[in-house]
Design an enzyme around this catalytic site. Structure first.
Site, PDB file in Angstrom:
ATOM      1  N   CYS A 376       0.857  -1.187   0.000  1.00  0.00           N
ATOM      2  CA  CYS A 376       0.000   0.000   0.000  1.00  0.00           C
ATOM      3  C   CYS A 376       0.891   1.234   0.000  1.00  0.00           C
ATOM      4  O   CYS A 376       1.969   1.223   0.587  1.00  0.00           O
ATOM      5  CB  CYS A 376      -0.888   0.037   1.241  1.00  0.00           C
ATOM      6  SG  CYS A 376      -2.137  -1.258   1.290  1.00  0.00           S
ATOM      7  N   ILE A 377       0.436   2.290  -0.637  1.00  0.00           N
ATOM      8  CA  ILE A 377       1.207   3.533  -0.678  1.00  0.00           C
ATOM      9  C   ILE A 377       0.229   4.702  -0.615  1.00  0.00           C
ATOM     10  O   ILE A 377      -0.833   4.668  -1.243  1.00  0.00           O
ATOM     11  CB  ILE A 377       2.082   3.597  -1.942  1.00  0.00           C
ATOM     12  CG1 ILE A 377       2.963   4.850  -1.949  1.00  0.00           C
ATOM     13  CG2 ILE A 377       1.264   3.487  -3.205  1.00  0.00           C
ATOM     14  CD1 ILE A 377       4.071   4.804  -2.986  1.00  0.00           C
ATOM     15  N   LEU A 378       0.581   5.706   0.194  1.00  0.00           N
ATOM     16  CA  LEU A 378      -0.348   6.812   0.421  1.00  0.00           C
ATOM     17  C   LEU A 378       0.420   8.086   0.748  1.00  0.00           C
ATOM     18  O   LEU A 378       1.344   8.080   1.559  1.00  0.00           O
ATOM     19  CB  LEU A 378      -1.283   6.479   1.594  1.00  0.00           C
ATOM     20  CG  LEU A 378      -2.146   7.628   2.122  1.00  0.00           C
ATOM     21  CD1 LEU A 378      -3.223   8.002   1.118  1.00  0.00           C
ATOM     22  CD2 LEU A 378      -2.772   7.268   3.463  1.00  0.00           C
ATOM     23  N   THR A 379       0.021   9.157   0.103  1.00  0.00           N
ATOM     24  CA  THR A 379       0.415  10.500   0.521  1.00  0.00           C
ATOM     25  C   THR A 379      -0.819  11.139   1.143  1.00  0.00           C
ATOM     26  O   THR A 379      -1.886  11.160   0.522  1.00  0.00           O
ATOM     27  CB  THR A 379       0.877  11.348  -0.673  1.00  0.00           C
ATOM     28  OG1 THR A 379       1.909  10.657  -1.365  1.00  0.00           O
ATOM     29  CG2 THR A 379       1.407  12.687  -0.195  1.00  0.00           C
ATOM     30  N   ARG A 386       2.421  17.785  -4.491  1.00  0.00           N
ATOM     31  CA  ARG A 386       3.632  18.529  -4.177  1.00  0.00           C
ATOM     32  C   ARG A 386       4.884  17.691  -4.444  1.00  0.00           C
ATOM     33  O   ARG A 386       5.976  18.057  -4.030  1.00  0.00           O
ATOM     34  CB  ARG A 386       3.599  18.973  -2.703  1.00  0.00           C
ATOM     35  CG  ARG A 386       2.573  20.066  -2.442  1.00  0.00           C
ATOM     36  CD  ARG A 386       2.242  20.243  -0.971  1.00  0.00           C
ATOM     37  NE  ARG A 386       3.412  20.562  -0.165  1.00  0.00           N
ATOM     38  CZ  ARG A 386       3.365  20.767   1.157  1.00  0.00           C
ATOM     39  NH1 ARG A 386       2.194  20.692   1.786  1.00  0.00           N
ATOM     40  NH2 ARG A 386       4.450  21.051   1.830  1.00  0.00           N
ATOM     41  N   GLY A 387       4.723  16.561  -5.111  1.00  0.00           N
ATOM     42  CA  GLY A 387       5.871  15.742  -5.485  1.00  0.00           C
ATOM     43  C   GLY A 387       6.228  14.662  -4.488  1.00  0.00           C
ATOM     44  O   GLY A 387       7.153  13.871  -4.729  1.00  0.00           O
ATOM     45  N   GLY A 389       4.442  12.021  -3.639  1.00  0.00           N
ATOM     46  CA  GLY A 389       4.066  10.691  -4.118  1.00  0.00           C
ATOM     47  C   GLY A 389       5.187  10.050  -4.912  1.00  0.00           C
ATOM     48  O   GLY A 389       5.533   8.880  -4.704  1.00  0.00           O
ATOM     49  N   GLU A 410       2.058  -3.757  -5.862  1.00  0.00           N
ATOM     50  CA  GLU A 410       0.984  -4.748  -5.855  1.00  0.00           C
ATOM     51  C   GLU A 410      -0.180  -4.238  -6.693  1.00  0.00           C
ATOM     52  O   GLU A 410      -0.560  -3.082  -6.614  1.00  0.00           O
ATOM     53  CB  GLU A 410       0.534  -4.992  -4.411  1.00  0.00           C
ATOM     54  CG  GLU A 410      -0.484  -6.092  -4.256  1.00  0.00           C
ATOM     55  CD  GLU A 410      -0.826  -6.328  -2.795  1.00  0.00           C
ATOM     56  OE1 GLU A 410      -1.975  -6.032  -2.403  1.00  0.00           O
ATOM     57  OE2 GLU A 410       0.043  -6.786  -2.048  1.00  0.00           O
ATOM     58  N   SER A 423       3.760   8.004 -14.484  1.00  0.00           N
ATOM     59  CA  SER A 423       4.579   9.194 -14.633  1.00  0.00           C
ATOM     60  C   SER A 423       6.009   8.933 -14.166  1.00  0.00           C
ATOM     61  O   SER A 423       6.971   9.323 -14.826  1.00  0.00           O
ATOM     62  CB  SER A 423       3.963  10.347 -13.837  1.00  0.00           C
ATOM     63  OG  SER A 423       4.747  11.509 -13.944  1.00  0.00           O
TER      64      SER A 423
END
Length: 520
Positions: A376-379, A386-387, A389, A410, A423
């Site tokens: 899992c990944i979260l900002t 604001r960069g 991520g 995943e 990106s």
């Protein structure tokens, strides 16, 4: 209107007034998920059809268009099986659903269950300014053993080119059938009437899925949510507002906090240990006792005000569980595990005189059989766009480089996660291709395997990115990569905006071999 609104029940559909991104009125079709009475009026919880669930909200009756009210359709009578009344024809999907239901714990008692499946509505789309364009499958590239033979994701845009138009110009980059890439310093002028996607223009920060819908949920790792459990409770946001340090956050999705906390106007969190409290007074009392000024665990990276902390889900279980509960407010597609032992959490923070403030995080399995370097990944919303991520993504690949592995997130990815990863992959690969220098007057060559080894990006992701950017073409009997002026200029513009980068010299990380440990 009051008389008519009494006829509205759960499951009804009708247009609902809302403001779009240009602050203009629009009337998208919405489904009524819940109705509640408050003194003097009724409120309706609506889900906008074909919009992301994060936009669901409570609305007043004056925002409903009663003239176009659609009542839920009655279920058709099911045919009998073997002539017995009440029995239904067998359905594999229903059988799977029944078997999965046996393992599901109630959402109202999260502390007793190990997992909590969270539903994702069918055919959800993004209501943000940037949407993922429609995609079509593209066959994988043939080549020798040295070239990548992996199948390509079905989300790659069609990369057909006119060979005639290519013959008029000398290609900048060519991928030969033996897997090598050669480059010349001649740019192809942009073709009139043809629009290319700006490879680096996306600055969405990641959330974690939708690069492909799995036929069945994985039974390892953090588990992609099982869409068969479309529980009305988990479809509705249950926390009104969260106060975390100097920020107040409006949750996007359901999170299985205790039932008693869902009626609070504001849920207070300690920004250092992430403990949740009922009132500001309780928080103030807690802060006099809480000695933490940074996440627990080891600080493995620091440059300027940015730090990363590695947290073991077994050694810091309370913090890890609190982090998962907070993250679930902004992640719709992952099942929440209360057993955090198999995971490592990497928390990014921003430092000031008061301490290390959480910006975002990603988790990964200690042992992944499928080469996942991110579960899992979260900002967090106050820090998005604001960069940060891309910084989280870049850090996950720096860890993979130290481990000597290639990695991939995943699947499936969220709408925002997919944009961020595409990106990042685009910028990283184009950076390598544009830095290649010719030798002895010949075009420089590079294999897809070499790109994968340099970046630690899995070969499938390298190929899918090249095809998504329409760089791979067939030219004079061989597969080539062709960079146009549009691609190069777009990449240069994107890199000028990308100020936050990971410095490998500031990383102090020693990977552990978790397979040799009897217990984590």
């Amino acid at each position: 209107m009051a008389d008519q609104s009494g006829e509205i029940t759960e499951g009804c559909r009708l247009p609902v007034l809302r403001k779009n991104q240009e602050n203009e009125d629009e009337w998208p079709l919405a489904e009524i998920l819940s109705v509640k009475d408050i003194p003097g009026r009724k409120l309706y919880y609506v889900h906008y059809i074909d919009f992301n669930k994060r936009l669901d909200e409570w609305v007043t009756p004056d925002r409903l268009d009663m003239k176009k009210l659609q009542y839920p359709k009655k279920e058709a009578k099911t045919p009998m099986k073997n002539g017995l009344p009440g029995s239904r024809p067998s359905s594999p999907e229903r059988d799977v659903k029944k078997s999965l239901d046996l393992h599901v714990q109630s959402a109202s008692a999260p502390s007793r269950g190990k997992t909590l499946p969270t539903p994702k509505r069918k055919a959800e789309s993004v209501s943000l300014a940037t949407q993922v364009s429609a995609v079509t499958p593209v066959p994988s590239i043939p080549g020798s053993a040295e070239a990548s033979q992996a199948s390509v994701y079905p989300t790659i845009r069609d990369s057909s080119f006119s060979i005639k138009s290519r013959e008029e110009h000398e290609p900048l980059t060519s991928l030969t059938t033996n897997g090598t890439t050669s480059i010349q310093r001649h740019l192809i002028p942009p073709q009139p009437g043809r629009k290319r996607k700006n490879c680096g223009g996306t600055d969405e920060d990641s959330q974690d899925s939708s690069d492909g819908i799995p036929s069945a949920p994985r039974m390892t790792g953090s588990l992609v949510s099982d869409r068969s459990h479309d529980d009305i409770v988990t479809r509705m946001k249950n926390i009104n507002c969260i106060e975390l340090g100097r920020h107040r956050l409006k949750p996007w999705y359901f999170s299985p906090y205790s039932q008693e906390l869902t009626s609070l106007p504001i849920l207070y969190l300690c920004e250092f240990c992430l403990k949740y409290l009922k009132s500001l007074k309780c928080l103030q009392r807690h802060l006099t006792k809480c000695n933490l000024r940074h996440p627990p665990g080891n600080e493995i990276y620091r440059k300027g005000t940015i730090s990363f902390f590695e947290i073991d889900g077994r050694k810091n279980k309370a913090y890890s569980q609190n982090l998962c509960l907070l993250a679930k407010c902004f992640l719709d597609h992952k099942t929440l595990y209360y057993d955090t032992d198999p995971f490592l959490f990497y928390v990014m923070t921003e430092y000031d005189s008061k301490g290390f403030h959480i910006v975002g995080y990603f988790s990964k399995e200690k042992e992944s059989t499928e080469d996942y370097n991110v579960a899992c990944i979260l900002t967090l919303p106050p820090y998005q766009r604001r960069g940060y991520g891309k910084l989280l993504i870049e850090f996950s690949y720096e860890l993979s480089k130290v481990e000597g592995k290639t990695g991939t997130p995943e699947k499936p990815l969220s709408d925002l996660g997919l944009l961020s990863y595409r990106s990042y992959w685009s910028q990283t690969i184009l950076e390598i291709l544009m830095d290649l220098k010719s030798e002895n007057g010949e075009r420089p060559q590079i294999t897809i395997n070499e790109i994968s080894e340099i970046t630690s990006v899995k070969k499938e992701d390298v190929i899918s990115t090249l095809q998504y950017l329409n760089l791979i073409n067939y030219y004079k009997g061989q597969y080539i990569l062709t960079l146009s002026e549009d691609i190069v200029e777009g990449h240069e513009r994107a890199m000028q905006k990308r100020h936050l980068r990971i410095d490998p010299k500031c990383l102090h990380f020693t990977p552990k071999d978790w397979s040799k440990r009897g217990k984590w």
